[in-house]
Scaffold this active site. Structure first.
Site: not given
Length: 357
Positions: A185, A187
């Site tokens: 993801h 990040h």
């Protein structure tokens, strides 16, 4: 920007940074979680004069979960993640498996009395989620979203810098399994160290010893004047491949005005960062027609010392040197700290400039 502070089920802090004022952030973390771990142990290496953090609890951290169990995606009725809300813009929260933490445990005795002192690994580690879209990347963000991320970096740098146990704040992003990323993801992370890091100490020592003006400003001025390694620039920022690049594709981004850290940037400087950084990332991804693995690292001034010597800048580098080939840190690099680069910096800059956006 709307800023909302809440807490997760185990007491860790979570902060929403929203681009609209009507965002509702009343979702509650309903998970049953164990208490957060105590801070790591730090041991001082007397030979290299460096602190090493021993954080054994990180062995159990999340490792390549399936996409429907991603801890950084929004929560849903079927899956409760680290973020209770069903959608979000940018979120920052305390890392569940921190290398440094304010939750300090009991003091440990010296490992080698008189030689290797120990200290609790005080400080803080945070996760910065750039978007709720699991399949996005930083390069695919809008300029408005990059500005929100920058406001989150500035907010966290300013807040963490007020803490007694923090000496330096480091905002960074790791991307790609080749780098060692265990969560796909989009990040980044923030490390608030209880000491000034070895790399920063060395940079500031060089700046202190430089005989003619500010070392960083001098390098920036020379690169802009020469132009051969400049990749992109606008009214407030310049991106260039440094003449002494250690990595096959390495780009440094400097603001044209010397500031110590992200909070010191003006409104115009913050706004001008988004387009040039997105251009650099998209050029990097366009090199070989695939997402390039990279580390993107903000170099900020220490909290309490030598702030007048520091010059905020971002260093971005990729371990990929060609399609199907990576740069590995082998004997010379890992054993002696001497880098051998397979790509001439001038060639790398020309290749980046030639990418069609």
């Amino acid at each position: 920007m709307k800023r909302t502070v809440t807490h997760l089920a185990d007491g860790r802090e979570l902060i929403y940074f929203d681009e609209r004022d009507d965002a509702s952030r009343d979702a509650v973390d309903l998970r049953e979680l164990p208490p957060p771990p105590a801070a790591s142990e730090m041991r001082h290496d007397p030979i290299l004069d460096e602190w090493v953090a021993i954080a054994a609890h990180r062995q159990s951290r999340t490792f390549h979960p399936p996409s429907d169990e991603c801890p950084l995606c929004p929560s849903s009725p079927a899956w409760q993640s680290e973020i209770p809300a069903s959608e979000y813009d940018v979120v920052v929260f305390e890392n569940r498996f921190p290398s440094f933490s304010h939750r300090v445990g009991p003091e440990q005795g010296d490992i080698l009395p008189g030689l290797v002192p120990t200290r609790p690994g005080a400080g803080r580690c945070e996760v910065v989620c750039f978007t709720s879209d699991h399949n996005a990347s930083f390069a695919s963000l809008s300029q408005a979203r990059v500005r929100t991320v920058m406001e989150a970096w500035a907010d966290r740098t300013a807040d963490l810098s007020t803490r007694d146990d923090v000496e330096q704040v480091f905002c960074f992003e790791n991307r790609g399994t080749e780098i060692g990323v265990t969560l796909s993801h989009p990040h980044g992370q923030i490390y608030a160290y209880p000491f000034v890091t070895p790399r920063t100490r060395r940079m500031l020592e060089s700046a202190r010893a430089h005989p003619q003006g500010n070392l960083f400003a001098g390098v920036l001025a020379a690169e802009r004047a020469g132009g051969e390694r400049v990749v992109a620039q606008n009214a407030h920022w310049t991106a260039f491949v440094p003449a002494v690049a250690r990595w096959p594709f390495e780009i440094h981004l400097y603001p044209h005005r010397q500031v110590p850290d992200i909070p010191a940037l003006t409104t115009d400087e913050r706004a001008a960062f988004a387009p040039i950084y997105l251009e650099v990332l998209r050029r990097l991804d366009g090199m070989f027609g695939l997402q390039m693995p990279y580390i993107s690292a903000w170099h900020q001034a220490p909290v309490r010392v030598d702030r007048h010597l520091a010059y905020l800048h971002l260093q971005l580098f990729s371990t990929r040197r060609a399609p199907g080939k990576l740069k590995y840190l082998a004997g010379s690099e890992s054993g002696m700290g001497v880098f051998v680069n397979d790509v001439r910096p001038e060639q790398a800059a020309a290749m980046l400039r030639e990418v069609q956006l």
